[in-house]
Motif scaffolding. Structure first.
Motif, PDB file in Angstrom:
ATOM      1  N   PHE A 202      -5.035  79.453 -97.361  1.00 33.76           N
ATOM      2  CA  PHE A 202      -6.621  78.334 -97.274  1.00 33.76           C
ATOM      3  C   PHE A 202      -7.386  79.414 -98.169  1.00 33.76           C
ATOM      4  O   PHE A 202      -7.985  78.900 -98.681  1.00 33.76           O
ATOM      5  N   GLY A 203      -7.580  80.522 -98.236  1.00 33.02           N
ATOM      6  CA  GLY A 203      -8.378  80.897 -99.666  1.00 33.02           C
ATOM      7  C   GLY A 203      -8.050  81.477-100.895  1.00 33.02           C
ATOM      8  O   GLY A 203      -8.674  80.399-101.002  1.00 33.02           O
ATOM      9  N   VAL A 204      -6.618  80.901-101.431  1.00 35.77           N
ATOM     10  CA  VAL A 204      -6.275  80.319-102.766  1.00 35.77           C
ATOM     11  C   VAL A 204      -6.479  79.397-102.467  1.00 35.77           C
ATOM     12  O   VAL A 204      -7.189  79.208-104.123  1.00 35.77           O
ATOM     13  N   VAL A 205      -6.279  78.320-101.688  1.00 34.29           N
ATOM     14  CA  VAL A 205      -6.745  77.013-101.999  1.00 34.29           C
ATOM     15  C   VAL A 205      -8.415  76.945-102.808  1.00 34.29           C
ATOM     16  O   VAL A 205      -8.584  76.280-103.007  1.00 34.29           O
ATOM     17  N   ILE A 206      -9.473  77.032-101.557  1.00 32.97           N
ATOM     18  CA  ILE A 206     -10.137  77.356-102.085  1.00 32.97           C
ATOM     19  C   ILE A 206     -11.221  78.007-102.964  1.00 32.97           C
ATOM     20  O   ILE A 206     -12.434  78.020-103.352  1.00 32.97           O
ATOM     21  N   PHE A 207      -9.791  78.690-103.617  1.00 32.35           N
ATOM     22  CA  PHE A 207     -11.072  79.988-103.984  1.00 32.35           C
ATOM     23  C   PHE A 207     -11.531  79.781-105.316  1.00 32.35           C
ATOM     24  O   PHE A 207     -12.706  80.223-106.143  1.00 32.35           O
ATOM     25  N   ASN A 208     -11.463  78.701-105.988  1.00 39.18           N
ATOM     26  CA  ASN A 208     -11.773  77.779-107.259  1.00 39.18           C
ATOM     27  C   ASN A 208     -11.967  76.227-107.135  1.00 39.18           C
ATOM     28  O   ASN A 208     -12.820  75.578-107.927  1.00 39.18           O
ATOM     29  N   MET A 209     -12.449  76.102-105.856  1.00 36.09           N
ATOM     30  CA  MET A 209     -13.296  75.387-105.528  1.00 36.09           C
ATOM     31  C   MET A 209     -14.400  74.530-106.137  1.00 36.09           C
ATOM     32  O   MET A 209     -15.114  75.949-105.682  1.00 36.09           O
ATOM     33  N   GLN A 210     -15.025  74.484-106.799  1.00 37.11           N
ATOM     34  CA  GLN A 210     -16.249  73.874-106.780  1.00 37.11           C
ATOM     35  C   GLN A 210     -17.104  73.169-105.631  1.00 37.11           C
ATOM     36  O   GLN A 210     -16.378  72.426-105.593  1.00 37.11           O
ATOM     37  N   VAL A 211     -18.255  72.806-105.462  1.00 41.02           N
ATOM     38  CA  VAL A 211     -19.173  71.772-104.376  1.00 41.02           C
ATOM     39  C   VAL A 211     -20.624  72.259-104.508  1.00 41.02           C
ATOM     40  O   VAL A 211     -20.625  73.465-105.900  1.00 41.02           O
ATOM     41  N   GLN A 212     -21.612  71.433-104.493  1.00 37.34           N
ATOM     42  CA  GLN A 212     -22.684  70.534-104.914  1.00 37.34           C
ATOM     43  C   GLN A 212     -23.223  71.128-103.967  1.00 37.34           C
ATOM     44  O   GLN A 212     -23.373  69.421-103.346  1.00 37.34           O
ATOM     45  N   SER A 213     -24.473  70.863-103.644  1.00 32.88           N
ATOM     46  CA  SER A 213     -25.647  71.470-102.602  1.00 32.88           C
ATOM     47  C   SER A 213     -26.530  69.667-103.215  1.00 32.88           C
ATOM     48  O   SER A 213     -26.516  69.819-103.853  1.00 32.88           O
ATOM     49  N   PRO A 214     -25.949  68.593-101.941  1.00 35.68           N
ATOM     50  CA  PRO A 214     -26.711  67.679-102.408  1.00 35.68           C
ATOM     51  C   PRO A 214     -28.346  67.071-102.497  1.00 35.68           C
ATOM     52  O   PRO A 214     -29.299  66.649-103.190  1.00 35.68           O
ATOM     53  N   ILE A 215     -29.055  68.427-101.845  1.00 33.09           N
ATOM     54  CA  ILE A 215     -30.171  69.131-102.469  1.00 33.09           C
ATOM     55  C   ILE A 215     -30.961  69.960-103.278  1.00 33.09           C
ATOM     56  O   ILE A 215     -31.823  70.319-103.696  1.00 33.09           O
ATOM     57  N   GLY A 216     -29.717  70.262-104.033  1.00 36.29           N
ATOM     58  CA  GLY A 216     -30.017  71.350-105.370  1.00 36.29           C
ATOM     59  C   GLY A 216     -29.781  72.143-104.994  1.00 36.29           C
ATOM     60  O   GLY A 216     -30.648  73.944-105.750  1.00 36.29           O
ATOM     61  N   LEU A 217     -29.269  73.268-103.380  1.00 38.86           N
ATOM     62  CA  LEU A 217     -29.484  74.211-103.323  1.00 38.86           C
ATOM     63  C   LEU A 217     -28.876  75.501-103.734  1.00 38.86           C
ATOM     64  O   LEU A 217     -27.523  74.898-104.134  1.00 38.86           O
ATOM     65  N   PRO A 218     -28.135  76.376-103.794  1.00 37.27           N
ATOM     66  CA  PRO A 218     -27.339  77.646-104.285  1.00 37.27           C
ATOM     67  C   PRO A 218     -25.802  76.954-102.889  1.00 37.27           C
ATOM     68  O   PRO A 218     -26.519  76.860-102.443  1.00 37.27           O
ATOM     69  N   ALA A 219     -24.541  76.500-103.515  1.00 42.32           N
ATOM     70  CA  ALA A 219     -23.643  76.778-103.409  1.00 42.32           C
ATOM     71  C   ALA A 219     -22.384  77.706-102.996  1.00 42.32           C
ATOM     72  O   ALA A 219     -21.922  78.009-103.858  1.00 42.32           O
ATOM     73  N   PRO A 220     -22.845  78.713-101.912  1.00 44.04           N
ATOM     74  CA  PRO A 220     -21.770  79.776-101.856  1.00 44.04           C
ATOM     75  C   PRO A 220     -20.743  79.094-100.994  1.00 44.04           C
ATOM     76  O   PRO A 220     -20.455  78.172 -99.786  1.00 44.04           O
ATOM     77  N   LEU A 221     -19.458  79.171-101.635  1.00 41.19           N
ATOM     78  CA  LEU A 221     -18.480  78.104-101.119  1.00 41.19           C
ATOM     79  C   LEU A 221     -17.539  78.770 -99.316  1.00 41.19           C
ATOM     80  O   LEU A 221     -17.287  78.103 -98.717  1.00 41.19           O
ATOM     81  N   LEU A 222     -18.102  80.307 -99.526  1.00 40.58           N
ATOM     82  CA  LEU A 222     -17.659  81.274 -98.486  1.00 40.58           C
ATOM     83  C   LEU A 222     -18.544  81.356 -97.619  1.00 40.58           C
ATOM     84  O   LEU A 222     -18.004  81.055 -96.015  1.00 40.58           O
ATOM     85  N   PHE A 223     -19.057  80.308 -97.644  1.00 43.07           N
ATOM     86  CA  PHE A 223     -20.294  80.742 -96.342  1.00 43.07           C
ATOM     87  C   PHE A 223     -19.365  78.937 -95.624  1.00 43.07           C
ATOM     88  O   PHE A 223     -19.785  79.441 -94.150  1.00 43.07           O
ATOM     89  N   LEU A 442      -8.246  88.608-103.138  1.00 47.78           N
ATOM     90  CA  LEU A 442      -8.750  89.548-103.863  1.00 47.78           C
ATOM     91  C   LEU A 442      -7.299  90.706-104.348  1.00 47.78           C
ATOM     92  O   LEU A 442      -7.034  90.885-105.401  1.00 47.78           O
ATOM     93  N   ILE A 443      -6.170  89.906-103.570  1.00 49.29           N
ATOM     94  CA  ILE A 443      -4.907  91.434-103.478  1.00 49.29           C
ATOM     95  C   ILE A 443      -4.060  90.674-105.245  1.00 49.29           C
ATOM     96  O   ILE A 443      -3.826  90.969-105.819  1.00 49.29           O
ATOM     97  N   LEU A 444      -4.405  89.125-105.124  1.00 51.00           N
ATOM     98  CA  LEU A 444      -3.625  88.297-106.169  1.00 51.00           C
ATOM     99  C   LEU A 444      -4.215  88.407-107.409  1.00 51.00           C
ATOM    100  O   LEU A 444      -3.686  88.888-108.259  1.00 51.00           O
ATOM    101  N   THR A 445      -5.416  88.643-107.281  1.00 49.24           N
ATOM    102  CA  THR A 445      -6.981  89.089-108.680  1.00 49.24           C
ATOM    103  C   THR A 445      -6.292  90.578-108.772  1.00 49.24           C
ATOM    104  O   THR A 445      -6.136  90.116-110.198  1.00 49.24           O
ATOM    105  N   LEU A 446      -5.956  90.948-108.008  1.00 44.20           N
ATOM    106  CA  LEU A 446      -5.735  92.357-108.841  1.00 44.20           C
ATOM    107  C   LEU A 446      -4.705  92.714-109.543  1.00 44.20           C
ATOM    108  O   LEU A 446      -4.571  93.851-109.828  1.00 44.20           O
ATOM    109  N   LEU A 447      -3.688  92.782-108.722  1.00 45.49           N
ATOM    110  CA  LEU A 447      -2.187  92.758-109.099  1.00 45.49           C
ATOM    111  C   LEU A 447      -2.058  91.965-110.587  1.00 45.49           C
ATOM    112  O   LEU A 447      -1.306  92.071-111.039  1.00 45.49           O
ATOM    113  N   PHE A 448      -2.801  90.447-109.937  1.00 47.05           N
ATOM    114  CA  PHE A 448      -2.197  90.077-111.619  1.00 47.05           C
ATOM    115  C   PHE A 448      -3.024  89.439-113.014  1.00 47.05           C
ATOM    116  O   PHE A 448      -2.790  88.865-114.011  1.00 47.05           O
ATOM    117  N   ASN A 449      -4.287  90.107-112.674  1.00 45.43           N
ATOM    118  CA  ASN A 449      -5.757  89.796-113.697  1.00 45.43           C
ATOM    119  C   ASN A 449      -5.866  91.386-114.568  1.00 45.43           C
ATOM    120  O   ASN A 449      -5.310  92.293-113.556  1.00 45.43           O
TER     121      ASN A 449
END
Length: 449
Positions: A202-223, A442-449
């Protein structure tokens, strides 16, 4: 000099007050808060420009804004325990706090949970000041441990993930195989691995997902992800089983075991210090480290250590900015935009860092008392609401906040997280396995980046 110090203390108190106010806003993460405050830096500088003539410090108005920013951010890390405890609304820093705090709430000890969290954060700030110079010389010159920590960290996280799964004591099939039998224990470990893997995917799937607030608020995907995994899932389970919310006990202070509390603060602070070094690492990774070091299932100790992780991480991210010019958070990014950051490569720290740390200390003491007071207000009033209505209201409120901050995509993430979050509750294994949502990417990012 006295006039400079007076204005720094005054601005630190104002920043702490603002941070305490934003800390109770569901969905507003400290990184988003920093960027919002950055947008008003020009107005702040214009208002305080006359102080330049009274001060002996260059760019004093800019420095005051930086103090205001770190004070607000510090206070925010204290107060976000209040919505986490009473509304089941964690963010990425307080996700694991939702587990022991909700448990204490159902025992009539919600205010105690807030107090313990505040104690852990305040104790961590004092310990961070004591560790600052050793940190500077171990991580920087002459110790140069920065590179070593970077190289071994993914393997440390892998080992901790295995320990987290392997030490599962839940037994979903104890009635079929017999309590404490090998098969029963293995069933618990198997379900723990399943929950960790699903949340990790689930975390890997949403890692690069872009979301947008319908009213222009900051859009933190982890929330929405963490609110589903650790907030709404527990609320839905409570709704099904209809527990009674007991009367909340409120005291000015609570008895604690000094030795255990100090150990919790120490392990939390050291873990928060460790993850502050790594780009992309969140306090959640430090929380896993702290809980592994403690090796005991104590709700009160967990509250203290997890809060210490969050505060220590925030503190040493600030130190990393001056030591290596590395921006590990939204706060550091905002500071880099408004301040000329001098490199801390001598024994004495840069004066601007010293001023910022004064702001951190003032905000920490101020926030400790205000957080306890806010916790008391919530604890007294929540007992007057029918718990079933409170749960339904909290779920609807969380859903509305998710939609306002992250839109339709965020709602999909929220519902998926809620579904996965119900699995460990249904199987009787630890809900902390859902932290795979952060650890695996995080583990995948540290291993392969």
């Amino acid at each position: 000099m006295l006039i400079d110090l007076f204005f720094i203390l005054l601005v630190a108190c104002i920043g702490a007050l603002v941070g305490c106010g934003t800390g109770v806003v569901v969905g507003l993460h400290i990184n988003n808060l920093s960027l919002i405050l950055l947008s008003i830096s020009g107005i702040f500088g214009y208002v305080l420009a006359p102080l330049e003539a009274l001060s002996g410090v260059d760019n004093f108005a800019v420095l005051l804004f930086a103090v205001f920013l770190v004070s607000a951010a510090t206070a925010h890390t204290f107060v976000n325990i209040v919505p986490t405890t009473f509304l089941g609304a964690p963010n990425e820093d307080s996700a694991l706090l939702a587990l022991p705090s909700h448990s204490l709430l159902l025992k009539g000890r919600g205010h105690e949970a807030v107090w313990l969290s505040s104690l852990g954060s305040l104790g961590s700030v004092f310990l961070c000041f004591a560790l600052l110079l050793p940190f500077r010389f171990l991580i920087g010159e002459p110790g140069n441990l920065y590179g070593l920590v970077w190289e071994i960290m993914p393997f440390v996280l892998i080992a901790l993930s295995l320990v987290l799964i392997g030490t599962e004591h839940g037994e979903p099939f104890r009635e079929k195989f017999g309590k404490n039998s090998i098969q029963s224990r293995l069933s618990g470990i198997g379900f723990a691995a399943l929950v960790f893997s699903l949340s990790g995917i689930f975390g890997v799937v949403i890692f690069n997902m872009q979301v947008q607030s319908p009213i222009g608020l900051p859009a933190p995907l982890l929330f929405p992800a963490l609110t589903g995994l650790f907030g709404s899932s527990a609320l839905l389970y409570s709704l099904r089983h209809e527990p009674l919310l007991p009367e909340q006990h409120v005291e000015s202070a609570y008895e604690v075991d000094f030795g255990k509390s100090l150990k919790s603060i120490l392990t939390g602070t050291l873990s928060g210090t460790l993850v502050s070094i790594l780009p992309g690492a969140t306090p959640a990774a430090g929380t896993i480290v702290a809980r592994a070091l403690q090796r005991e299932n104590d709700e009160r100790a967990a509250m203290i250590s997890i809060s210490a992780v969050n505060t220590a991480n925030s503190f040493f991210v600030l130190a990393m900015l001056f030591m290596f010019l590395k921006m590990r958070s939204g706060v550091a990014l905002a500071l880099d935009k408004v301040l000329i950051i001098p490199l801390w490569d001598t024994l004495l720290m840069p004066p601007s860092l010293a001023y910022l740390l004064i702001g951190v200390l003032v905000a920490a003491v101020f926030s400790y008392f205000l957080t306890c007071w806010l916790g008391k207000i919530f604890a007294v009033r929540i007992g007057k609401i029918a718990y079933r209505k409170l749960i339904i209201g909290a779920i609807c409120f969380l859903g509305a906040m998710v939609f306002l901050f992250t839109g339709p995509k965020g709602m999909l993430v929220f519902l998926t997280g809620t579904t996965i979050g119900l699995l460990p509750i249904a199987f009787g294994v630890r809900r902390s396995h859902s932290m795979g949502v952060l650890l695996v990417p995080l583990i995948l990012t540290l291993l392969f980046n």
